[in-house]
Design a protein around this motif. Structure first.
Motif, PDB file in Angstrom:
ATOM      1  N   MET A  35     -22.365   6.862   9.164  1.00  0.00           N
ATOM      2  CA  MET A  35     -22.803   6.299  10.422  1.00  0.00           C
ATOM      3  C   MET A  35     -21.990   6.902  11.550  1.00  0.00           C
ATOM      4  O   MET A  35     -20.763   6.891  11.517  1.00  0.00           O
ATOM      5  N   PRO A  36     -22.632   7.415  12.596  1.00  0.00           N
ATOM      6  CA  PRO A  36     -21.874   8.007  13.685  1.00  0.00           C
ATOM      7  C   PRO A  36     -21.093   6.955  14.431  1.00  0.00           C
ATOM      8  O   PRO A  36     -21.571   5.854  14.680  1.00  0.00           O
ATOM      9  N   ALA A  37     -19.875   7.276  14.754  1.00  0.00           N
ATOM     10  CA  ALA A  37     -19.043   6.388  15.551  1.00  0.00           C
ATOM     11  C   ALA A  37     -18.145   7.270  16.393  1.00  0.00           C
ATOM     12  O   ALA A  37     -17.902   8.426  16.079  1.00  0.00           O
ATOM     13  N   ALA A  91     -11.679   6.624  13.366  1.00  0.00           N
ATOM     14  CA  ALA A  91     -12.446   7.615  12.617  1.00  0.00           C
ATOM     15  C   ALA A  91     -13.881   7.141  12.469  1.00  0.00           C
ATOM     16  O   ALA A  91     -14.196   5.972  12.670  1.00  0.00           O
ATOM     17  N   ALA A  92     -14.770   8.058  12.129  1.00  0.00           N
ATOM     18  CA  ALA A  92     -16.146   7.689  11.842  1.00  0.00           C
ATOM     19  C   ALA A  92     -16.161   6.741  10.645  1.00  0.00           C
ATOM     20  O   ALA A  92     -15.426   6.919   9.687  1.00  0.00           O
ATOM     21  N   ARG A  93     -17.003   5.723  10.710  1.00  0.00           N
ATOM     22  CA  ARG A  93     -17.092   4.728   9.649  1.00  0.00           C
ATOM     23  C   ARG A  93     -18.253   5.064   8.714  1.00  0.00           C
ATOM     24  O   ARG A  93     -19.280   5.597   9.150  1.00  0.00           O
ATOM     25  N   LEU A  94     -18.084   4.739   7.454  1.00  0.00           N
ATOM     26  CA  LEU A  94     -19.086   5.050   6.442  1.00  0.00           C
ATOM     27  C   LEU A  94     -19.705   3.763   5.910  1.00  0.00           C
ATOM     28  O   LEU A  94     -19.005   2.920   5.341  1.00  0.00           O
ATOM     29  N   ALA A  95     -21.007   3.605   6.100  1.00  0.00           N
ATOM     30  CA  ALA A  95     -21.722   2.455   5.551  1.00  0.00           C
ATOM     31  C   ALA A  95     -22.181   2.762   4.138  1.00  0.00           C
ATOM     32  O   ALA A  95     -22.640   3.872   3.847  1.00  0.00           O
ATOM     33  N   THR A  96     -22.040   1.802   3.248  1.00  0.00           N
ATOM     34  CA  THR A  96     -22.537   1.963   1.877  1.00  0.00           C
ATOM     35  C   THR A  96     -23.542   0.857   1.574  1.00  0.00           C
ATOM     36  O   THR A  96     -23.375  -0.287   2.004  1.00  0.00           O
TER      37      THR A  96
END
Length: 305
Positions: A10-12, A31-36
């Motif tokens: 996900m862009p952040a 930092a950019a966050r990662l959705a799972t």
């Protein structure tokens, strides 16, 4: 947003934000966050009411709208699905108005299930309906506890350890039982404020731990004993600290997929903080559900593995 069952980066914003924890701003890299993609179990509140009091939020003399609670629950379920998460449901049962709070009836890690044993007799029957659901849906490693534990109400998986609350509902001995059944390390945390009788109304995980990284959490320090506060500072020095106002609207009863944070709309300070740390808040209404002491997380059991 997640597509189907795939995890998407996900862009952040990547840069610097500020936390006003002291008189001078503290620079915090984001930092950019990662959705799972997640899989959840929920129970519609078709029989929701407040007809007894087992926590400080419950007042049977206050009017409650079952229709309103069902609308809030439906909006929460739709939010998860729009974010790409899979939602399973269990049938509610008459006479069990708190069965909507699915998080209290099971802890699932790597496909292993530790059921619940409720402290309040009004909720005791819920545990077996959830046990039956697990067995009917192919789970074979289902253990019902000997000690009182209210599942994800007091057990929070961080990706590497199980944070375990005690003080009001879950027995301290249930922490060792959870470690034995689930095969994961357990860290005990003591709750001291009766308004925050479960761990999931005082703390939630924003990002689970990964290889070489620790979990990122948010919590309300005053809900915990002094020793537990010191422990949390040591384990999670970069945690987001919620305000009393955040806690008082059950703002910490939130659900994160690592990037998207589903959170009560009144928790304005906490919403701003999670946004500043690169997460995307999704605001929900829990006006009726809160009358029983519950919010998004209480309504949501995560099915891991």
């Amino acid at each position: 947003m997640l597509k189907g069952s795939e995890a998407t980066l996900m862009p952040a914003s990547v840069g610097l934000t500020f936390r006003f924890m002291t008189s001078a701003p503290v620079r915090v890299p984001v930092a950019a966050r990662l959705a799972t993609a997640r899989r959840y179990l929920m129970c519609p509140p078709r029989f929701f009411t407040v007809e007894y009091s087992i926590n400080p939020w419950m007042d049977p003399s206050r009017p409650v709208s079952t229709e309103g609670a069902l609308a809030e629950w439906s909006a929460l379920k739709e939010t998860y699905e729009l974010l790409g998460h899979k939602v399973e449901t269990i049938e509610p049962q008459p006479g069990l108005p708190d069965m909507v709070f699915a998080a209290n009836s099971g802890t699932v890690v790597d496909g292993l299930v530790l059921g619940a044993r409720f402290r309040a007799p009004q909720r005791a029957a819920e545990a077996d309906f959830y046990r039956t659901w697990f067995l009917d849906h192919g789970y074979r490693d289902v253990v019902m506890p000997e000690k009182t534990n209210e599942a994800e109400g007091d057990f929070t998986w961080t990706g590497d350890v199980l944070l375990a609350g005690t003080g009001f509902r879950t027995d301290p001995g249930a922490h060792a039982e959870a470690q034995e059944v689930l095969g994961v390390p357990v860290v005990s945390l003591r709750l001291v404020d009766p308004r925050y009788y479960h761990l999931d109304v005082a703390l939630f995980v924003l990002t689970e731990a990964g290889p070489g990284t620790r979990a990122h959490i948010a919590y309300y320090p005053e809900a915990f004993s002094p020793g537990t506060q010191r422990l949390l500072r040591r384990l999670y020095p970069d945690a987001i600290l919620a305000t009393a106002e955040d806690a008082a609207c059950l703002g910490l009863n939130a659900v994160s997929d690592g990037q998207n944070v589903v959170i009560p709309r009144e928790a304005t300070n906490l919403i701003a903080a999670v946004k500043a740390h690169g997460y995307t808040p999704h605001l929900v209404d829990i006006t009726e559900l809160r009358k029983s002491g519950g919010g998004p997380k209480c309504c949501t059991m995560e099915l891991r593995g």
